[in-house]
Design a protein around this motif. Structure first.
Motif, mmCIF file in Angstrom:
data_model
loop_
_atom_site.group_PDB
_atom_site.id
_atom_site.type_symbol
_atom_site.label_atom_id
_atom_site.label_comp_id
_atom_site.label_asym_id
_atom_site.label_seq_id
_atom_site.Cartn_x
_atom_site.Cartn_y
_atom_site.Cartn_z
ATOM 1 N N TYR A 56 46.003 -108.301 34.981
ATOM 2 C CA TYR A 56 46.419 -109.547 34.319
ATOM 3 C C TYR A 56 46.589 -109.365 32.815
ATOM 4 N N ASN B 142 50.051 -107.297 32.313
ATOM 5 C CA ASN B 142 50.897 -108.464 32.059
ATOM 6 C C ASN B 142 51.463 -109.071 33.342
ATOM 7 N N SER C 78 51.409 -111.910 36.340
ATOM 8 C CA SER C 78 50.977 -113.297 36.459
ATOM 9 C C SER C 78 49.810 -113.379 37.439
ATOM 10 N N GLN C 79 49.134 -114.513 37.446
ATOM 11 C CA GLN C 79 48.034 -114.688 38.390
ATOM 12 C C GLN C 79 48.533 -114.596 39.829
ATOM 13 N N GLN C 80 49.744 -115.117 40.072
ATOM 14 C CA GLN C 80 50.323 -115.012 41.408
ATOM 15 C C GLN C 80 50.608 -113.556 41.766
ATOM 16 N N ASP C 81 51.111 -112.785 40.791
ATOM 17 C CA ASP C 81 51.378 -111.359 41.030
ATOM 18 C C ASP C 81 50.099 -110.607 41.367
ATOM 19 N N ARG D 120 44.987 -117.053 44.900
ATOM 20 C CA ARG D 120 45.088 -117.259 43.453
ATOM 21 C C ARG D 120 43.793 -117.843 42.900
#
Length: 324
Positions: A19, A23, A25-28, A37
């Motif tokens: 994260y 870099n 996203s939280q979804q990634d 999530r």
């Protein structure tokens, strides 16, 4: 058990790395690790609490220092801190995050003492983010107390929730205001404020060393209007007299005066007149809060301001226009 803990710590570190460094996203991160999530959010919070992640903002640039000095002069403040936010990607959410980091640094500063410290806490998204960003503070002499009543529905931004999280993170204690954010009438408010437990919480809040508060704007999209706190008649009352914002349950007009409305007699909270001996600190992030921030600063009880760069510039510009 030791192996399980080590694996859990490794997973927290991996989520934080993806994260903050990768870099993603939280979804990634959720998809990469095959977890929900919500679990990612919990792991990122654990990483901060364990000191695996330390977020720092270098805000002592010449431009932000100049803005801070101007804000101190214009509004008669003791201190102002301005968080730089890149104009290319600016939005209100990013601004709140930047101010929250400043606030966590301020809280770490005042908590680093051997003597007892009482911190009054308001509510809102920026204060909640401040609690998320606080790391490395341990002081069992800290007391966090709600400056106002709470909302009916459980919320990450509610004053009670923020107080409890701060107490858990620091080893301090939390004192909650056992009252709703708003009562049905002024008589009902006076009645609940006369109750022993409410009086005791209010007395602690009134004697706080510091008060950390955020700005609430009274417009569509604001947390005040989205949380189902007010009935339609109360919302109409706010709009009818041009209320622009609130701070800890007190509602203000654009000139900084407390609005003479029934709603201001229905909110159990610490009043500005009770804050004379406190270090009153206001957190303001996002251009949507311009009018509300100006109003509350004009009320004259705020001593310290933590604000994002774009909003700081707008406050200075508006002040100059007002004198033109």
């Amino acid at each position: 058990m030791l192996m399980q803990k080590r694996q859990a710590d490794d997973a927290v570190a991996q989520a934080a790395w993806l994260y903050y460094v990768g870099n993603l996203s939280q979804q990634d991160v959720s998809e990469r690790l095959g977890i929900s999530r919500f679990k990612v959010l919990r792991m990122l919070a654990d990483a901060r609490e364990q000191g695996l992640v330390r977020i720092m903002v270098e805000h002592r640039t010449s431009s932000t220092l100049t803005l801070a000095d101007q804000l101190v002069q214009i509004f008669g403040l003791q201190e102002a801190q301005v968080a730089p936010v890149g104009a290319a990607k600016y939005d209100d959410s990013l601004a709140r995050d930047a101010v929250a980091v400043l606030a966590s640094g301020y809280l770490a500063r005042i908590a680093g003492t051997d003597r007892p410290v009482t911190v009054g806490v308001g509510w809102g998204r920026t204060l909640s983010k401040m609690a998320d960003n606080l790391t490395g503070v341990k002081n069992n002499a800290l007391t966090f107390v709600s400056l106002m009543g709470s909302v009916t529905h459980a919320s990450h931004t509610a004053p009670g929730d923020v107080c409890v999280r701060l107490a858990e993170q620091t080893g301090g204690r939390a004192i909650l205001m056992p009252a709703p954010f708003v009562m049905d009438s002024a008589d009902a408010c006076a009645g609940i404020m006369s109750q022993r437990l409410v009086r005791e919480a209010l007395n602690v809040a009134k004697s706080a060393d510091h008060a950390l508060m955020s700005v609430g704007e009274c417009q569509n999209g604001a947390i005040l209007f989205e949380s189902d706190i007010f009935d339609p008649e109360q919302i109409q009352e706010l709009r009818a007299v041009d209320v622009v914002g609130d701070c800890c349950g007190v509602f203000y007009k654009a000139d900084g005066s407390v609005a003479d409305i029934e709603l201001n007699r229905c909110t159990p909270c610490v009043q500005p007149v009770d804050m004379a001996s406190m270090n009153t600190v206001m957190l303001a992030g996002g251009m949507a809060k311009l009018n509300a921030t100006r109003a509350i600063l004009s009320a004259g009880f705020i001593k310290k301001l933590l604000v994002d760069e774009a909003l700081a510039r707008a406050l200075v510009a508006a002040s100059h226009q007002g004198r033109a």
